[in-house]
Design a protein around this motif. Sequence first.
Motif, PDB file in Angstrom:
ATOM      1  N   TRP A  71       0.834  -1.203   0.000  1.00 23.22           N
ATOM      2  CA  TRP A  71       0.000   0.000   0.000  1.00 23.22           C
ATOM      3  C   TRP A  71       0.867   1.251   0.000  1.00 23.22           C
ATOM      4  N   SER A  72       0.487   2.228  -0.825  1.00 24.16           N
ATOM      5  CA  SER A  72       1.067   3.568  -0.741  1.00 24.16           C
ATOM      6  C   SER A  72      -0.070   4.574  -0.797  1.00 24.16           C
ATOM      7  N   GLY A  82       3.935   7.889   1.953  1.00 24.12           N
ATOM      8  CA  GLY A  82       2.924   6.959   1.475  1.00 24.12           C
ATOM      9  C   GLY A  82       2.591   5.845   2.438  1.00 24.12           C
ATOM     10  N   GLY A 145      -3.595   1.383  -3.442  1.00 22.66           N
ATOM     11  CA  GLY A 145      -3.269   2.747  -3.050  1.00 22.66           C
ATOM     12  C   GLY A 145      -4.424   3.664  -3.358  1.00 22.66           C
ATOM     13  N   GLY A 149      -0.966   7.388  -4.776  1.00 23.47           N
ATOM     14  CA  GLY A 149      -0.601   6.011  -4.453  1.00 23.47           C
ATOM     15  C   GLY A 149      -1.320   5.006  -5.323  1.00 23.47           C
TER      16      GLY A 149
END
Length: 334
Positions: A71-72, A82, A145, A149
């Motif tokens: 995940w960002s 992020g 994201g 992201g």
Amino acid sequence: MSAWCRIAVAAVASLVLLAGCAQPPPARESATPRGIDSVAYAPAQPPGTAGHLLDLYLPGDSTRPAPVIIWSGGNAWLDDTGANTAGQLAQIFTPHGYAVAGVDIRSSSETTFPGQLSDIKAAVRFLRANAERYHLDPGRFGIAGDSSGAWAAVMAAVTGDVPSLEGDVGVAGVSSRVQAAAAFYPPTDFLSADHYLPTPCSPAGTACAAADQFFSAMLGCPIQTCPDRVAAADPITYVSADDPPLLLLHGQQDTLVPWQDSLLLYQAVQRARGRAELVLLPNGQHGQAMQFLNDTQVNAGAQTQSTDRGHETAAQPVALTPQYLVAFFNRYLG
């Protein structure tokens, strides 16, 4: 607070410093218990910055290596933060046996495209190279994201193992391919805001003008003057039938990234006979990733449609919940 500041704050969910409008990024969420904070997936660049760090959230005891969601979070590429919001995703996924890696990528003041893509792909390679160390399954990598992201997530998904786009950051010689991707309101064609947002772009201070500034800073050129770079940073450019499945979620009240960006990406996958699902929320706005899944006022009236190698499903109502996101990744990583 000036009108320009109000727009900037709304545009990037209070994560940025813009035009004298000071808004600190959210505090970094600790990856404990059963987690590791601030792992360097590549040397800092520039030295002393955080753009090459990740936080790893691990599930409880498991008899087999864990699948991973990378995940960002979104910040208009204005911060290297992020990873800060990954804890929210970890609360959803670690009870289901997933590991979650929150990844920082460099800001537009630290690098320009393709630097941000090089970063997220380097994080994927690092985690895969260190899968045994962290008890991860190298064959079950998902990515997700929101906003900038989400752009990183879909770019990584559609350019996995493309030699010219691997970059020179971090671990080499390991696959950067992921097996599935979910993106909340991803920007695709950076020029689309000029075409689709209802607010004219010309007056200073509109959300559209703000979006143009963010995109231009990330590319290192005014977007209206460098169409080749705009195309190179557009995930639609790289879509093919071999890409991993995409889940695209977009609010139709988004005043920063128009919902048509997700539609255009979905249609490109459809033409390529790939796999994608598009979820549109009539009440959804920008910066509401978790509300998409949890807030019945925000996700009321959501509709989904899908394309799977030429098999199409028409738009139909969908009840969004955190489990909906888990179920998507379960289909491809389970």
